[in-house]
Design a protein around this motif. Sequence first.
Motif, PDB file in Angstrom:
ATOM      1  N   ALA A 189       0.845  -1.190   0.000  1.00  0.00           N
ATOM      2  CA  ALA A 189       0.000   0.000   0.000  1.00  0.00           C
ATOM      3  C   ALA A 189       0.880   1.239   0.000  1.00  0.00           C
ATOM      4  CB  ALA A 189      -0.908  -0.003   1.227  1.00  0.00           C
ATOM      5  N   ILE A 190       0.624   2.112  -0.966  1.00  0.00           N
ATOM      6  CA  ILE A 190       1.354   3.388  -1.032  1.00  0.00           C
ATOM      7  C   ILE A 190       0.430   4.454  -0.457  1.00  0.00           C
ATOM      8  CG2 ILE A 190       2.525   5.043  -2.525  1.00  0.00           C
ATOM      9  CD1 ILE A 190       2.730   2.713  -4.604  1.00  0.00           C
ATOM     10  N   VAL A 191       0.897   5.116   0.589  1.00  0.00           N
ATOM     11  CA  VAL A 191       0.065   6.139   1.229  1.00  0.00           C
ATOM     12  C   VAL A 191       0.882   7.415   1.391  1.00  0.00           C
ATOM     13  CG1 VAL A 191      -1.201   4.346   2.510  1.00  0.00           C
ATOM     14  CG2 VAL A 191       0.645   5.581   3.635  1.00  0.00           C
TER      15      VAL A 191
ATOM     16  N   THR B  19       9.117   7.643  -3.052  1.00  0.00           N
ATOM     17  CA  THR B  19       8.838   8.942  -3.665  1.00  0.00           C
ATOM     18  C   THR B  19       7.904   8.738  -4.843  1.00  0.00           C
ATOM     19  OG1 THR B  19      11.041   9.701  -3.056  1.00  0.00           O
ATOM     20  CG2 THR B  19       9.901  10.968  -4.755  1.00  0.00           C
ATOM     21  N   GLY B  20       6.829   9.529  -4.887  1.00  0.00           N
ATOM     22  CA  GLY B  20       5.894   9.424  -6.003  1.00  0.00           C
ATOM     23  C   GLY B  20       6.515   9.963  -7.281  1.00  0.00           C
ATOM     24  N   GLY B  21       6.316   9.249  -8.356  1.00  0.00           N
ATOM     25  CA  GLY B  21       6.922   9.648  -9.629  1.00  0.00           C
ATOM     26  C   GLY B  21       6.338  10.916 -10.208  1.00  0.00           C
ATOM     27  N   PHE B  22       5.101  11.230  -9.874  1.00  0.00           N
ATOM     28  CA  PHE B  22       4.441  12.398 -10.463  1.00  0.00           C
ATOM     29  C   PHE B  22       4.686  13.652  -9.626  1.00  0.00           C
ATOM     30  CE2 PHE B  22       0.576  15.024 -11.245  1.00  0.00           C
ATOM     31  CZ  PHE B  22       0.798  15.258 -12.594  1.00  0.00           C
ATOM     32  N   LEU B  23       4.354  13.592  -8.338  1.00  0.00           N
ATOM     33  CA  LEU B  23       4.529  14.766  -7.472  1.00  0.00           C
ATOM     34  C   LEU B  23       5.966  14.928  -6.997  1.00  0.00           C
ATOM     35  CD1 LEU B  23       1.326  14.645  -5.198  1.00  0.00           C
ATOM     36  CD2 LEU B  23       1.724  15.992  -7.266  1.00  0.00           C
ATOM     37  N   ARG B  24       6.751  13.844  -7.101  1.00  0.00           N
ATOM     38  CA  ARG B  24       8.143  13.844  -6.593  1.00  0.00           C
ATOM     39  C   ARG B  24       8.184  14.197  -5.110  1.00  0.00           C
ATOM     40  NH1 ARG B  24      11.174  14.732 -11.804  1.00  0.00           N
ATOM     41  NH2 ARG B  24       9.622  13.849 -13.210  1.00  0.00           N
TER      42      ARG B  24
ATOM     43  N   GLY C 122       7.673  12.739  -0.992  1.00  0.00           N
ATOM     44  CA  GLY C 122       7.806  11.507  -0.222  1.00  0.00           C
ATOM     45  C   GLY C 122       6.453  10.877   0.058  1.00  0.00           C
ATOM     46  N   ASN C 123       6.362   9.596  -0.126  1.00  0.00           N
ATOM     47  CA  ASN C 123       5.207   8.859   0.368  1.00  0.00           C
ATOM     48  C   ASN C 123       5.750   7.599   1.053  1.00  0.00           C
ATOM     49  OD1 ASN C 123       5.698   7.202  -1.886  1.00  0.00           O
ATOM     50  ND2 ASN C 123       4.106   8.172  -3.108  1.00  0.00           N
ATOM     51  N   THR C 124       4.883   6.780   1.539  1.00  0.00           N
ATOM     52  CA  THR C 124       5.335   5.614   2.308  1.00  0.00           C
ATOM     53  C   THR C 124       4.691   4.363   1.735  1.00  0.00           C
ATOM     54  OG1 THR C 124       5.428   7.010   4.280  1.00  0.00           O
ATOM     55  CG2 THR C 124       5.485   4.642   4.634  1.00  0.00           C
TER      56      THR C 124
ATOM     57  N   ARG D  14      -7.261   9.647   4.247  1.00  0.00           N
ATOM     58  CA  ARG D  14      -8.302  10.498   3.688  1.00  0.00           C
ATOM     59  C   ARG D  14      -7.851  11.038   2.327  1.00  0.00           C
ATOM     60  NH1 ARG D  14      -8.901  15.766   4.314  1.00  0.00           N
ATOM     61  NH2 ARG D  14      -7.088  15.750   5.677  1.00  0.00           N
ATOM     62  N   ARG D  15      -8.711  10.867   1.314  1.00  0.00           N
ATOM     63  CA  ARG D  15      -8.368  11.395  -0.014  1.00  0.00           C
ATOM     64  C   ARG D  15      -8.707  12.887  -0.053  1.00  0.00           C
ATOM     65  NH1 ARG D  15      -6.374   9.767  -4.728  1.00  0.00           N
ATOM     66  NH2 ARG D  15      -5.877   7.669  -4.082  1.00  0.00           N
ATOM     67  N   ARG D  16      -7.813  13.687  -0.616  1.00  0.00           N
ATOM     68  CA  ARG D  16      -8.008  15.130  -0.684  1.00  0.00           C
ATOM     69  C   ARG D  16      -7.380  15.644  -1.973  1.00  0.00           C
ATOM     70  NH1 ARG D  16      -4.950  12.830   3.411  1.00  0.00           N
ATOM     71  NH2 ARG D  16      -2.754  13.328   3.300  1.00  0.00           N
TER      72      ARG D  16
ATOM     73  N   VAL E 119      -4.617  17.849  -8.312  1.00  0.00           N
ATOM     74  CA  VAL E 119      -4.519  16.390  -8.310  1.00  0.00           C
ATOM     75  C   VAL E 119      -5.094  15.834  -7.017  1.00  0.00           C
ATOM     76  CG1 VAL E 119      -2.480  16.247  -9.806  1.00  0.00           C
ATOM     77  CG2 VAL E 119      -2.179  16.389  -7.343  1.00  0.00           C
ATOM     78  N   SER E 120      -5.529  14.601  -7.103  1.00  0.00           N
ATOM     79  CA  SER E 120      -6.078  13.906  -5.943  1.00  0.00           C
ATOM     80  C   SER E 120      -4.927  13.237  -5.201  1.00  0.00           C
ATOM     81  CB  SER E 120      -7.088  12.880  -6.450  1.00  0.00           C
ATOM     82  OG  SER E 120      -7.338  11.928  -5.467  1.00  0.00           O
ATOM     83  N   VAL E 121      -4.787  13.498  -3.905  1.00  0.00           N
ATOM     84  CA  VAL E 121      -3.729  12.870  -3.104  1.00  0.00           C
ATOM     85  C   VAL E 121      -4.364  12.199  -1.885  1.00  0.00           C
ATOM     86  CG1 VAL E 121      -1.915  14.462  -3.840  1.00  0.00           C
ATOM     87  CG2 VAL E 121      -3.271  14.980  -1.798  1.00  0.00           C
TER      88      VAL E 121
ATOM     89  N   ALA F  85      -5.138   5.515  -0.563  1.00  0.00           N
ATOM     90  CA  ALA F  85      -4.106   4.481  -0.636  1.00  0.00           C
ATOM     91  C   ALA F  85      -4.184   3.791  -1.985  1.00  0.00           C
ATOM     92  CB  ALA F  85      -4.303   3.461   0.489  1.00  0.00           C
ATOM     93  N   VAL F  86      -3.014   3.518  -2.546  1.00  0.00           N
ATOM     94  CA  VAL F  86      -2.932   2.700  -3.759  1.00  0.00           C
ATOM     95  C   VAL F  86      -2.443   1.334  -3.305  1.00  0.00           C
ATOM     96  CG1 VAL F  86      -1.728   2.409  -5.954  1.00  0.00           C
ATOM     97  CG2 VAL F  86      -2.469   4.680  -5.230  1.00  0.00           C
ATOM     98  N   VAL F  87      -3.268   0.322  -3.504  1.00  0.00           N
ATOM     99  CA  VAL F  87      -2.976  -0.994  -2.918  1.00  0.00           C
ATOM    100  C   VAL F  87      -2.794  -2.044  -4.011  1.00  0.00           C
ATOM    101  CG1 VAL F  87      -3.777  -2.774  -1.306  1.00  0.00           C
ATOM    102  CG2 VAL F  87      -4.389  -0.380  -0.897  1.00  0.00           C
ATOM    103  N   PHE F  88      -1.691  -2.754  -3.939  1.00  0.00           N
ATOM    104  CA  PHE F  88      -1.443  -3.888  -4.835  1.00  0.00           C
ATOM    105  C   PHE F  88      -1.582  -5.172  -4.016  1.00  0.00           C
ATOM    106  CE2 PHE F  88       0.958  -0.298  -6.405  1.00  0.00           C
ATOM    107  CZ  PHE F  88       0.708  -0.309  -7.765  1.00  0.00           C
ATOM    108  N   VAL F  89      -2.239  -6.153  -4.585  1.00  0.00           N
ATOM    109  CA  VAL F  89      -2.418  -7.441  -3.903  1.00  0.00           C
ATOM    110  C   VAL F  89      -1.691  -8.509  -4.725  1.00  0.00           C
ATOM    111  CG1 VAL F  89      -4.081  -9.117  -3.023  1.00  0.00           C
ATOM    112  CG2 VAL F  89      -4.680  -6.684  -3.072  1.00  0.00           C
TER     113      VAL F  89
END
Length: 107
Positions: A6-8, A33-38, A40-42, A64-66, A89-91, A94-98
């Motif tokens: 999960a990228i948050v 690090t997000g490729g678009f916003l550059r 830090g994310n986790t 929370r999406r904002r 942009v929407s930040v 969570a982007v979740v891969f299973v």
Amino acid sequence: MKLLMAIVSSDDSRDVLDKLTKAGFRATVISTTGGFLREGNTTFSWAWMITRSARRSRSCRVCRRRTQWVSPLPTLEGPGLEMAEPIEVSVGGAVVFVLNVEQFVQV
Ligand code: 2BA
């Protein structure tokens, strides 16, 4: 068994880790690090037995999406550096891969 990634947003990472730990998951935390916003994310990864699905979805509810206004990087098109218009942009969330786990070994 599944492996969840999960990228948050880093703003939400402490709350996500608290929820995962309280729910009994063992997680790995990677600073990314997000490729678009550059920015830090986790990225969290944790193994998930199918029966724990409900707990996982509760953990992600703390993200929370904002929206956020960002200025894209200048382009080299045209006679000089072209400043692009800020875009919304929407930040958050969570982007979740299973991923399927073929084998889990702990020695
Ligand atoms: P970033 O790449 O920094 O993207 C941050 C947010 O910017 C994205 O939020 C999205 O709302 C927006 N965005 C991204 N690329 C865009 C584009 N080409 N045009 C307009 N807006 C764009 P999320 O979609 O929630 O993604 C959050 C972070 O999750 C991303 O940070 C990236 O690190 C990761 N991510 C998202 N989708 C991914 C994918 N398919 N593969 C790998 N990582 C992904």
